[in-house]
Design a protein around this motif. Structure first.
Motif, PDB file in Angstrom:
ATOM      1  N   ASP A  21       0.844  -1.193   0.000  1.00  0.00           N
ATOM      2  CA  ASP A  21       0.000   0.000   0.000  1.00  0.00           C
ATOM      3  C   ASP A  21       0.883   1.247   0.000  1.00  0.00           C
ATOM      4  O   ASP A  21       2.003   1.221  -0.521  1.00  0.00           O
ATOM      5  CB  ASP A  21      -0.983  -0.042   1.182  1.00  0.00           C
ATOM      6  CG  ASP A  21      -0.252  -0.158   2.524  1.00  0.00           C
ATOM      7  OD1 ASP A  21       0.999  -0.179   2.528  1.00  0.00           O
ATOM      8  OD2 ASP A  21      -0.937  -0.227   3.564  1.00  0.00           O
ATOM      9  N   ILE A  71      -3.560  11.016  -5.733  1.00  0.00           N
ATOM     10  CA  ILE A  71      -2.378  10.166  -5.527  1.00  0.00           C
ATOM     11  C   ILE A  71      -1.388  10.379  -6.685  1.00  0.00           C
ATOM     12  O   ILE A  71      -0.165  10.409  -6.473  1.00  0.00           O
ATOM     13  CB  ILE A  71      -2.764   8.665  -5.417  1.00  0.00           C
ATOM     14  CG1 ILE A  71      -3.943   8.454  -4.454  1.00  0.00           C
ATOM     15  CG2 ILE A  71      -1.555   7.832  -4.970  1.00  0.00           C
ATOM     16  CD1 ILE A  71      -3.706   8.787  -3.019  1.00  0.00           C
ATOM     17  N   LEU A 110      -0.573   9.200 -14.293  1.00  0.00           N
ATOM     18  CA  LEU A 110      -1.877   9.386 -14.937  1.00  0.00           C
ATOM     19  C   LEU A 110      -2.968   9.325 -13.880  1.00  0.00           C
ATOM     20  O   LEU A 110      -2.964   8.416 -13.030  1.00  0.00           O
ATOM     21  CB  LEU A 110      -2.103   8.303 -16.001  1.00  0.00           C
ATOM     22  CG  LEU A 110      -1.321   8.491 -17.309  1.00  0.00           C
ATOM     23  CD1 LEU A 110       0.146   8.131 -17.144  1.00  0.00           C
ATOM     24  CD2 LEU A 110      -1.927   7.668 -18.428  1.00  0.00           C
TER      25      LEU A 110
END
Ligand code: NAD
Length: 497
Positions: A205, A229, A247
């Motif tokens: 994570d 993020i 992206l």
């Protein structure tokens, strides 16, 4: 219950991390696997293995690297249905949709098979007296990819086939929601003859991502995921001196001009809005009919289509749309529908409260359609990533263009029309990276490149295709001459012809 392993240096390794994640079958809500949230030491081991493998792999003739890709492509073709089943089991998308994803991933491998041609440099004889120059692109070293849940096989294949074909070695950190498809693809790539350490997979994570971003031996990071993020990864990665392409999310609009075939437009909106339960970064989530008459007629055509969507598990071949990926994501999408009602949008079809007999624990949301959505509403501004289509009525074409250009995202867009002049003007003026003319999901094929504008992409490179080769290599230019061509005596002026 299965325990997912990491893949480091040619073997599958059971993690010793005390931190674990759970993988669910979204169709039933059952936990089907446990996944390690890998430690920094495990990422270090993967990077060390990639670093050790890189010099030999980078010096392997491109034709030999391409042969591994050819073999990999053959194995992917043979195991496409297995990969699709692994995707559906953890993501929830229908089998045919998963097969489509695998196929689009395979196309990126096919592109990488052309690497000897793609890496061919340029040469100029006599750039000066008896002086020649050549330029070629060389690999970066160890590079990494961090991927989202919604295309667990394809998005990693946007990255590692090109990266390793270029001579890099790779660390993949897949989504923790659906890790099995990338692991299966890794097994096939090893079977294809990829040397140990060239592709490594570590699950994890934020902790794993941060360690990757800060690791001094990783030279570049490709990221695909949500915008907050993506922005964070771009900032932290570039600060650590890496090349980063990140992206992000999207809000894709489809404009419907009054001259469009409205049945075609409505069918296109169904596939693009509700396919994969709206969990695609190229999903159309906003329909923009131009003029009240077009809007009324379009909503009239959409309503019965949305009401009769066939929703079910991937195992049922009649399903047109599956569940959402997790209970948490389902609740977020339901929250957006509540918010849309609260903020005054007209709820034409309500997908809340949908339940499927025999699958009551699954994360289903019914197809939802809002009309008279306005630009200030939360459901217009934010990416919902669920089966929720908003209709924003535009008085005229210029308003439709202004609306799209005003949005913070610029991933994909489409226009439906018979008017070539309008389509050409739209393609010219729209501030979006990928545009479809009567094509609702204009995802570029593997030999073009994929990338949005504005807050849908951070960095200077789009992903895969020619831009992928550029991202994973750096240019070197060599100027040469030999003693017979050298005049005696030192030259103190700047060299010119
Ligand atoms: P996400 O941003 O939650 O996760 C993506 C990756 O980032 C995962 O590997 C995850 O482990 C990691 N991550 C999550 N939180 C993090 C944190 N705080 N710090 C560091 N790393 C973190 O995205 P998702 O929910 O898996 O995927 C859906 C999103 O991806 C949508 O926004 C969608 O539009 C976007 N997406 C974009 C494209 C594109 O090409 N632009 C393609 C597919 C998906």
């Amino acid at each position: 219950m299965e325990t997912i392993q990491n893949a480091i240096g040619g073997g599958k390794i059971t993690s010793n991390s005390a931190r674990k994640g759970a993988v669910y079958n979204p169709a039933t809500g059952e936990q089907i696997a446990e996944l390690p949230l890998s430690t920094a030491a495990e990422i270090d081991a993967a990077v060390a293995s990639a670093k050790a493998a890189q010099p030999a792999w980078g010096n392997t003739p491109p034709l030999k690297r391409a042969r591994v890709m050819f073999k990999f492509k053959e194995l992917l073709d043979r195991h496409a249905a297995d990969l699709a089943r692994a995707i559906s089991a953890e993501h929830g998308k229908t089998h045919d949709d998963a097969l489509g994803e695998v196929q689009r991933g395979i196309e990126c491998v096919e592109y990488a098979c052309g690497i000897p041609e793609l890496l061919k440099g340029t040469f100029t004889r006599n750039v000066g007296p008896a002086i020649d120059a050549y330029a070629d692109r060389q690999p970066l070293g160890v590079v990494a990819g961090i991927t989202p849940f919604n295309f667990p096989a394809m998005v990693p294949m946007w990255m590692y086939p090109a990266a390793i074909a270029c001579g890099n070695t790779f660390i993949l950190k897949p989504s923790e929601r659906d890790p099995s498809a990338p692991m299966l693809a890794w097994e096939l790539l090893m079977e294809a003859g990829l040397p140990e350490g060239v592709l490594n997979i570590v699950h994890g994570d934020k902790e794993a991502v941060d360690h990757i971003l800060d690791h001094p031996d990783i030279k570049a990071v490709s990221f695909v995921g949500s915008t907050p993020i993506a922005e964070y990864v771009y900032q932290r990665g570039t600060k650590a001196g890496k090349r980063v392409q990140a992206l992000g999310g999207a809000k894709n609009h489809m404009v419907i001009l009054p001259d469009a075939d409205l049945d075609q437009a409505a069918d296109a909106l169904m596939g693009a809005g509700y396919g994969s339960a709206g969990e695609r970064c190229m999903a159309v989530s906003v329909a923009v009919p131009v003029g009240e008459k077009t809007a009324d007629a379009l909503v009239e055509k959409l309503k019965p289509r949305v009401e009769s969507l066939k929703i079910g598990p991937a195992a049922d071949s009649d399903s047109e749309m599956g569940p959402l990926v997790t209970a948490q994501h389902r609740d977020k999408v339901l929250g957006y529908i509540d918010k849309g009602v609260e903020e005054g949008a007209e709820l034409v079809v309500d997908g809340r409260g949908f339940s499927l007999q025999g699958y009551e624990g699954g994360y289903y949301v019914g197809g939802t359609l809002f009309d008279r959505v306005t630009p200030e509403m939360t459901i217009y501004r934010e990416e919902i990533f669920g089966p929720v289509l908003s209709v924003v009525r535009a008085p005229d074409y210029a308003d439709a263009v202004r609306l799209i250009n005003g949005h913070e995202y610029g991933n994909g867009t489409a226009i439906f029309t018979r008017d070539g002049d309008a389509a050409r003007d739209f393609a010219d003026r729209i501030e979006v990276g990928m545009v479809g003319v009567n094509v609702p999901i204009p995802v570029p094929v593997a030999y073009h490149s994929f990338g949005g504008w504005k807050r849908s992409l951070f960095g200077d490179h789009s992903i895969y295709g020619p831009e992928g080769v550029h991202f994973y290599t750096r240019l070197k230019t060599v100027t040469t001459r030999w003693p017979a061509g050298i005049k005696s005596g030192a030259q103190f002026t700047f060299p010119t012809l």
